[in-house]
Design a protein around this motif. Structure first.
Motif, PDB file in Angstrom:
ATOM      1  N   ALA A  47     -35.986  18.709  20.304  1.00  0.00           N
ATOM      2  CA  ALA A  47     -36.646  19.647  20.706  1.00  0.00           C
ATOM      3  C   ALA A  47     -37.276  20.720  19.806  1.00  0.00           C
ATOM      4  O   ALA A  47     -36.794  20.462  18.613  1.00  0.00           O
ATOM      5  N   SER A  48     -38.086  21.094  19.982  1.00  0.00           N
ATOM      6  CA  SER A  48     -38.784  21.777  18.963  1.00  0.00           C
ATOM      7  C   SER A  48     -39.676  22.699  20.144  1.00  0.00           C
ATOM      8  O   SER A  48     -39.069  23.021  21.114  1.00  0.00           O
ATOM      9  N   HIS A  49     -40.712  23.858  19.521  1.00  0.00           N
ATOM     10  CA  HIS A  49     -41.039  24.855  19.890  1.00  0.00           C
ATOM     11  C   HIS A  49     -42.680  24.691  19.746  1.00  0.00           C
ATOM     12  O   HIS A  49     -43.104  24.841  20.709  1.00  0.00           O
ATOM     13  N   LEU A  50     -43.571  24.859  18.895  1.00  0.00           N
ATOM     14  CA  LEU A  50     -44.636  24.900  18.496  1.00  0.00           C
ATOM     15  C   LEU A  50     -45.592  23.419  18.562  1.00  0.00           C
ATOM     16  O   LEU A  50     -45.474  22.772  17.491  1.00  0.00           O
ATOM     17  N   PRO A  51     -46.877  23.463  18.339  1.00  0.00           N
ATOM     18  CA  PRO A  51     -47.404  22.973  17.651  1.00  0.00           C
ATOM     19  C   PRO A  51     -47.948  23.102  16.746  1.00  0.00           C
ATOM     20  O   PRO A  51     -47.526  24.540  16.278  1.00  0.00           O
ATOM     21  N   PRO A  52     -48.128  22.205  15.021  1.00  0.00           N
ATOM     22  CA  PRO A  52     -48.053  21.411  15.542  1.00  0.00           C
ATOM     23  C   PRO A  52     -47.000  20.033  15.267  1.00  0.00           C
ATOM     24  O   PRO A  52     -46.874  18.996  15.397  1.00  0.00           O
ATOM     25  N   MET A  53     -45.567  20.649  15.479  1.00  0.00           N
ATOM     26  CA  MET A  53     -44.050  20.070  15.628  1.00  0.00           C
ATOM     27  C   MET A  53     -44.246  19.491  16.518  1.00  0.00           C
ATOM     28  O   MET A  53     -43.751  18.358  16.214  1.00  0.00           O
ATOM     29  N   THR A  54     -44.099  19.689  17.741  1.00  0.00           N
ATOM     30  CA  THR A  54     -43.893  19.604  19.224  1.00  0.00           C
ATOM     31  C   THR A  54     -45.773  18.359  19.321  1.00  0.00           C
ATOM     32  O   THR A  54     -45.355  17.372  19.264  1.00  0.00           O
TER      33      THR A  54
END
Length: 281
Positions: A47-54
């Motif tokens: 599970a992730s949220h927004l770029p750049p994390m995704t």
């Protein structure tokens, strides 16, 4: 001095389950390396949220695919759902937060999330629509900071570091508004949900706003536009890979850990996001 700003709408807790299956591990029978059984044995949900994390998750998926594993990105819409999904066992890991935020979630929800690896340190700081430098901030100015304790302490520590206020010597990154011992400009703090701080940037009467690159990019800004940037980096605030106590030593998590700390991910961070972050592994 401590006012809460209700002018901003709060995002709902519904997860936006825009599932992006990144890479295909093995054949249809799940014949990847590792567990070697069904597809479920080689499917890793993150599970992730927004770029750049995704984007980091999807880049890691390319690495994991070579080991016969599929990393599936479960993208959510707020800063609550990625932890709830992990705590409830609906995903294997998440990538969206730093350690103090995770610890606060554990304490508030009797959860057992564990930090696996720090991945990158975001360049955080303050932004102002009205002033070109911190020296121009007037007495009595309103300053928007996060309303969660872990990020509040970090935001105040930057102001202490820059001499705009004084905290107790032992406060570190855990100071609170009530701990301020000297406030020479009589700054007024407006506490806002982290997701809404970018909106506060455009609010009349707000002199400066604390924020992360991920969120401030919504109004077209980068750390190069900040009037104050954090100078002392504490890796406790690195955006990190998180799992649960009951699965942290599993083979799938080990594959995920290797992929997230691979040379491929490091090169991606350095080549694509050097303006906003620093790799921390």
């Amino acid at each position: 001095m401590n006012r809460r700003l209700f002018a901003f709408s709060t995002l709902t807790g519904a997860a936006a389950l825009g599932l992006a299956a990144c890479g295909v591990g093995g054949s249809g029978s799940g014949s990847g390396s590792g567990s070697g059984g069904s597809d479920a044995d080689t499917l890793i949900k993150v599970a992730s949220h927004l770029p750049p994390m995704t984007d980091v998750v999807t880049t890691a998926a390319e690495v994991a695919e070579k080991e016969g594993y599929t990393i599936e990105l479960v993208q959510v819409s707020d800063n609550v759902q990625y932890n709830r999904l992990l705590a409830d066992g609906e995903v294997d890991a998440n990538f969206a937060q730093h350690e103090p935020y995770m610890q606060a979630f554990n304490a508030e929800n009797d959860a057992d999330l564990v930090l696996l690896e720090p991945i990158y340190d975001a360049k955080v700081g303050y932004y102002s629509k009205a002033y070109a430098s911190a020296d121009e901030i007037p007495a009595g100015a309103k300053v928007a900071i996060p309303n969660d304790a872990s990020n509040e302490g970090r935001a105040l520590a930057i102001l202490h570091e820059q001499g705009l206020l004084s905290l107790p010597e032992d406060a570190g990154f855990e100071g609170r508004i009530g701990d301020i011992v000297d406030n020479p400009l009589d700054l007024e703090f407006v506490q806002v949900d982290l997701l809404n701080l970018a909106s506060a940037y455009d609010e009349d009467g707000i002199a400066m706003v604390y924020n992360y690159p991920t969120y401030i990019s919504k109004v077209g800004l980068t750390p190069a536009d900040a009037i104050l940037l954090e100078e002392t980096v504490d890796q406790r605030f690195a955006i990190s890979l998180v799992a649960r106590e009951d699965n942290q030593d599993s083979e799938k998590i080990e594959v995920l850990r290797r992929a997230m700390t691979s040379d491929t991910v490091r090169t991606f961070l350095e080549d694509e996001h050097s303006e906003t972050l620093l790799p921390s592994f």
